[in-house]
Design an enzyme around this catalytic site. Sequence first.
Site, short mmCIF file in Angstrom:
data_model
loop_
_atom_site.label_atom_id
_atom_site.label_comp_id
_atom_site.label_asym_id
_atom_site.label_seq_id
_atom_site.Cartn_x
_atom_site.Cartn_y
_atom_site.Cartn_z
N GLU A 113 -5.28 -8.78 -0.71
CA GLU A 113 -5.88 -8.58 0.62
C GLU A 113 -7.35 -8.27 0.46
O GLU A 113 -7.72 -7.37 -0.29
CB GLU A 113 -5.26 -7.36 1.34
CG GLU A 113 -3.97 -7.60 2.03
CD GLU A 113 -3.53 -6.40 2.87
OE1 GLU A 113 -4.38 -5.76 3.52
OE2 GLU A 113 -2.33 -6.12 2.86
N GLU A 173 0.83 -1.22 0.00
CA GLU A 173 0.00 0.00 0.00
C GLU A 173 0.86 1.26 0.00
O GLU A 173 0.83 2.06 0.94
CB GLU A 173 -0.94 -0.01 1.22
CG GLU A 173 -1.91 -1.19 1.19
CD GLU A 173 -2.92 -1.20 2.33
OE1 GLU A 173 -2.63 -0.60 3.37
OE2 GLU A 173 -3.99 -1.80 2.17
C1 BG6 Z 1 -4.16 -3.22 5.04
C2 BG6 Z 1 -2.77 -3.58 5.51
O1 BG6 Z 1 -4.26 -1.87 5.00
O2 BG6 Z 1 -5.24 -3.56 5.84
C3 BG6 Z 1 -2.72 -4.71 6.54
O3 BG6 Z 1 -1.93 -3.89 4.43
C4 BG6 Z 1 -3.85 -4.54 7.50
O4 BG6 Z 1 -1.46 -4.68 7.14
C5 BG6 Z 1 -5.17 -4.64 6.76
O5 BG6 Z 1 -3.82 -5.44 8.57
C6 BG6 Z 1 -6.39 -4.55 7.65
O6 BG6 Z 1 -6.30 -3.44 8.47
P1 BG6 Z 1 -6.46 -3.53 10.05
O7 BG6 Z 1 -6.11 -2.19 10.53
O8 BG6 Z 1 -7.86 -3.90 10.29
O9 BG6 Z 1 -5.50 -4.57 10.51
#
Ligand code: BG6
Length: 487
Positions: free
Chosen positions: A386, A191
Amino acid sequence: MKKSNFPKDFLWGGALAANQVEGAWNVGGKGLSVADVAIFNDRLERNDYAGHNKITSEQIKEAMNPSSNKNYPKRRGIDFYHRYKEDLALFAEMGFKVLRVSIAWTRIFPTGVEDEPNEEGLKFYEDLFKEMHRNKIEPLVTLSHYEMPIYLVNTYGGWFGREVIDCFVKYAKVVFERYKSLVKYWLTFNEIDSIIRHPFSSAGIVMDRYRKEELEGVIYQALHHQFVASALAVKYCHEIIPDSKIGCMITRTLTYPATPNPEDVLLAQKENRMNYFFSDVQVLGEYPLFIKSILKEKGIEIKKVEGDDEILKQHTVDFLSFSYYMSLVSSINSEKMEKVGGNLTGGVKNPYLKTTAWGWQIDPMGLRIAINDMYDRYRIPLFCVENGLGAEDVVEEDGSINDDYRIIYLKSHIEQMGLAIADGADMMGYLAWSPIDSISYSTSEMSKRYGFIYVDQDDYGNGTLKRSRKKSFEWYKKVIATNGAEL
Ligand code: BG6
């Protein structure tokens, strides 16, 4: 069996980041990283940005003091460092084809400036990748996932310092050489756009070290250094591992106009273009024209060194990867409209969508729209690396965890991704975040869980760390076994 929309070699799996799972923060010669200073704050209001983008110089000083007794959850993670064999076996049981992990830069170069890498760190990842192969899981490795050495933060001002490019390239070359026979899929920066939202964890920029009016210029300069470093990583990856594929990674934040008022539409277009800026540079190899005029308007002049533009142009990525969690809405009247929180990014509420308990607007169809838009623009393979639902899970008396809400979330997103493929997009794969519960990036909570596998640990590090399968475990296993035909 139902017909699958997914190509037969589609890469199903999950994604993790070293700082959120490994723990062992001071084991094996590892140095202190930006993740190790992130505190869990129990007064934290849900939907507020956690401490992750508000880290102060004072907090860094305190974290560097060995007797600090604050709660630093990313230092303990879920002890993946010692338990990865058990975890990989569970991923293999679900049929994972790919697991995305990141390398903690500080395990390889504890401060970032050593001449020689730390052998213990290199050996750890070598063993990890070999174990993945034994489990028939292909590694996808992120070079930088919110991990930079704190030494570089204190010495060069994080990525603002151009010196960091050389430190990063040295690190990248070392890991490409060492793992060339084990790792064929790579990502440069996780990101990369997040530098705008949280400049500390993304680029080591400590906000209190700058005057308010200069901060934005500092951020864009640091970003430029990351772009150059990313392109150089692409160059060396191609040279050192000719049969590899290396991609960039962005947060795909799709923005809708709140109304058909052309002013709202224009605003949404501006925000979507801002989102494209990061992938344009890495996929097309140059700063888009619109960003040049935005920077001019802001009075920001990025200092480039001769040759930077050529590096960006020559070393573009093989594929574009992205995270997708939610969509956004923009309106010129936003102050009068209902808002949602969101610890990634907040904004105007979309009346057609539900939100998660953390205020993220759930929008499966937005994934199809986003994929179609990206594919129309770039025509290179896309990889969703993701996607997932953060929720508080309940362990029933009999030990079961019935996370139907997670199944519904993932199913609807996978369905829409399949439709985008039917629309014509070239998708390489889909990775669920994070297949085993881990420490939340933004809030450092353990109670915001994403996994198919439950980990017995609370926000304060209490618990046995025992792993157990949730209901979604069997569900995802079936999805993979049927190549997405049975959702
Ligand atoms: C993304 C990141 O932004 O979102 C991850 O690459 C992150 O590292 C994921 O864990 C979910 O976000 P969060 O804050 O709920 O863990």
